[in-house]
Design an enzyme around this catalytic site. Structure first.
Site, PDB file in Angstrom:
ATOM      1  N   THR A 149       0.796  -1.227   0.000  1.00 34.59           N
ATOM      2  CA  THR A 149       0.000   0.000   0.000  1.00 34.59           C
ATOM      3  C   THR A 149       0.831   1.282   0.000  1.00 34.59           C
ATOM      4  O   THR A 149       0.605   2.188  -0.816  1.00 34.59           O
ATOM      5  CB  THR A 149      -0.949   0.009   1.217  1.00 34.59           C
ATOM      6  OG1 THR A 149      -1.756  -1.167   1.186  1.00 34.59           O
ATOM      7  CG2 THR A 149      -1.835   1.234   1.190  1.00 34.59           C
ATOM      8  N   GLN A 184      -5.457  -1.667  -2.917  1.00 32.79           N
ATOM      9  CA  GLN A 184      -5.202  -0.361  -2.308  1.00 32.79           C
ATOM     10  C   GLN A 184      -4.397   0.494  -3.296  1.00 32.79           C
ATOM     11  O   GLN A 184      -3.478  -0.003  -3.961  1.00 32.79           O
ATOM     12  CB  GLN A 184      -4.416  -0.511  -1.002  1.00 32.79           C
ATOM     13  CG  GLN A 184      -5.118  -1.340   0.059  1.00 32.79           C
ATOM     14  CD  GLN A 184      -4.758  -2.805   0.013  1.00 32.79           C
ATOM     15  OE1 GLN A 184      -4.423  -3.345  -1.038  1.00 32.79           O
ATOM     16  NE2 GLN A 184      -4.818  -3.468   1.169  1.00 32.79           N
ATOM     17  N   ASP A 228     -11.304   3.583   3.887  1.00 28.99           N
ATOM     18  CA  ASP A 228     -10.145   4.110   4.629  1.00 28.99           C
ATOM     19  C   ASP A 228      -9.411   5.163   3.794  1.00 28.99           C
ATOM     20  O   ASP A 228      -8.178   5.128   3.684  1.00 28.99           O
ATOM     21  CB  ASP A 228      -9.191   2.980   5.016  1.00 28.99           C
ATOM     22  CG  ASP A 228      -9.860   1.916   5.874  1.00 28.99           C
ATOM     23  OD1 ASP A 228     -10.888   2.222   6.508  1.00 28.99           O
ATOM     24  OD2 ASP A 228      -9.359   0.776   5.906  1.00 28.99           O
ATOM     25  N   ARG A 284     -12.150   4.159  11.787  1.00 35.59           N
ATOM     26  CA  ARG A 284     -11.833   2.775  12.105  1.00 35.59           C
ATOM     27  C   ARG A 284     -10.551   2.736  12.933  1.00 35.59           C
ATOM     28  O   ARG A 284      -9.628   3.527  12.732  1.00 35.59           O
ATOM     29  CB  ARG A 284     -11.646   1.944  10.835  1.00 35.59           C
ATOM     30  CG  ARG A 284     -12.883   1.919   9.938  1.00 35.59           C
ATOM     31  CD  ARG A 284     -12.632   1.081   8.699  1.00 35.59           C
ATOM     32  NE  ARG A 284     -12.584  -0.346   9.035  1.00 35.59           N
ATOM     33  CZ  ARG A 284     -11.866  -1.238   8.370  1.00 35.59           C
ATOM     34  NH1 ARG A 284     -11.097  -0.851   7.359  1.00 35.59           N
ATOM     35  NH2 ARG A 284     -11.903  -2.504   8.713  1.00 35.59           N
TER      36      ARG A 284
END
EC number: 3.1.1.11
Length: 370
Positions: A149, A184, A228, A284
């Protein structure tokens, strides 16, 4: 006796003058530029430089001078690409460097290394000046290994005192469905300390903005994604920003990675707007002590029931995280208060998240910029 008294007073006068002179010579220097007003840091420019100074014999250094570099994808500037302009800045840079980027699409991957502080990317508007790339976590780099990522970012900044204004950063990889692995795709990664963003756009889907490490201030920015789409362990304030969800089945805004109660990191959202599609979690618990606070923020009717997610339901993170809201409003605001461990803050517990002092901004952000 009068002679002795006169000599004593003279000695005290010159001794006081000597002490005052030493104090002025060793006082911290404040530097003002068109971008920053900040307390300059010790000569070491690693990520912990601003906290590793000793109590005596400070060596204060900072930018001296000003330089402009022009970039135009159509050939009207000194360089055709943004990376070429960054490469033209010398190692261990000591100038305020303004990289003026003309309107256009810059299809390239850009890195600002840690050895090149004090750089500003100045665009002509976030709708017309755009840097974009398309890497995904499962793609392979030059070494044959998967990027993962953090290395997918279209633009990665490791330098301190970076700023960007009126420009957008995109990752154009297709948006994945929830749960898909290796999709991602970050548009921007900020890993340097004391970074400032104004009027910028960040466009992607999963993991759009990697707010990795350091103190950062985002003002009047637009951040778009699905899952996210703001994540990392930065210590950051987002003020007057729009957080826009493009989630199709389920999504989430922020995943914060604080892993110790002693860390000062966290995400503070102030006077922001949450819009787009849902349902989505507003935060989160990426880290055991994740910290996210929304204050005076508008939530459209896109918030999932419960509002928050503890990431791993077997970890008891809901007992250690700090998730809070303060005077938020809109049709989705009630859902943000949907779990007991996301508390409704009073002023005493919220005030530290309401001003630029959350990122020590008084030392490096000009009042007009905050």
């Amino acid at each position: 006796m009068l002679l002795m008294a006169s000599l004593s007073y003279s000695f005290l006068f010159f001794y006081s003058y000597f002490i005052l002179t030493l104090f002025l010579l060793h006082a911290p220097l404040l530097v003002t530029s068109s971008t920053y007003r900040y307390k300059v840091v010790p000569s070491s420019l690693n990520r912990t430089a601003s906290t590793n100074s000793t109590k005596h014999h400070h060596k204060w250094v900072g930018p001296v001078g000003y330089r402009e570099i022009t970039v135009d994808v159509n050939g009207a500037g000194e360089f055709l690409t943004v990376q070429a302009a960054v490469d033209a800045v010398p190692e261990n840079n000591r100038e305020n460097v303004m990289i003026l980027i003309s309107a256009g699409y810059y299809i390239e991957k850009v890195t600002v290394p840690a050895s090149k502080p004090y750089i500003t990317f100045q665009g002509e508007g976030r709708d017309v000046t755009i840097i974009e790339w398309h890497d995904r976590a499962s793609d392979r780099g030059a070494n044959g290994q998967q990027l993962r990522t953090y290395r997918t970012a279209s633009v990665s900044v490791f330098a301190n005192y970076f700023s960007a204004r009126n420009i957008s950063f995109k990752n154009t990889a297709p948006a994945p469905m929830p749960g898909m692995k290796g999709r991602q795709a970050a548009a921007f990664r900020i890993s340097g300390d004391k970074a400032y963003f104004a009027g910028c756009g960040f466009y992607g889907a999963q993991d759009t903005l990697c707010d990795d490490a350091g103190r950062h201030y985002f003002k009047e920015c637009y951040i778009e994604g699905s899952i996210d789409f703001i994540f990392g362990n930065g210590r950051s304030m987002y003020r007057d920003c729009e957080l826009h969800s493009i989630a199709t089945r389920f999504g989430s805004i922020a995943a914060q990675d604080r892993n110790s109660p002693d860390e000062k990191t966290g995400f503070a959202f102030l006077n922001c707007r949450v819009t787009g599609t849902g349902p989505l979690y507003v935060g989160r618990a990426m880290g055991q002590y994740s910290r996210i606070v929304y204050s005076h923020t508008y939530f459209d009717n896109v918030v999932a029931h419960g509002g928050w997610d503890d990431w791993d339901h077997a970890s008891n993170k809901n007992k250690t995280v700090f998730f809070g809201v303060y005077k938020c409003w809109g049709p989705g605001a009630e859902a943000v208060r949907g779990v007991s461990w996301a508390r409704e803050l009073d002023y005493a517990s919220a005030h530290k998240f309401l001003a630029k002092s959350f990122v020590n901004g008084r030392h490096w952000i000009a009042p007009s910029d905050a």
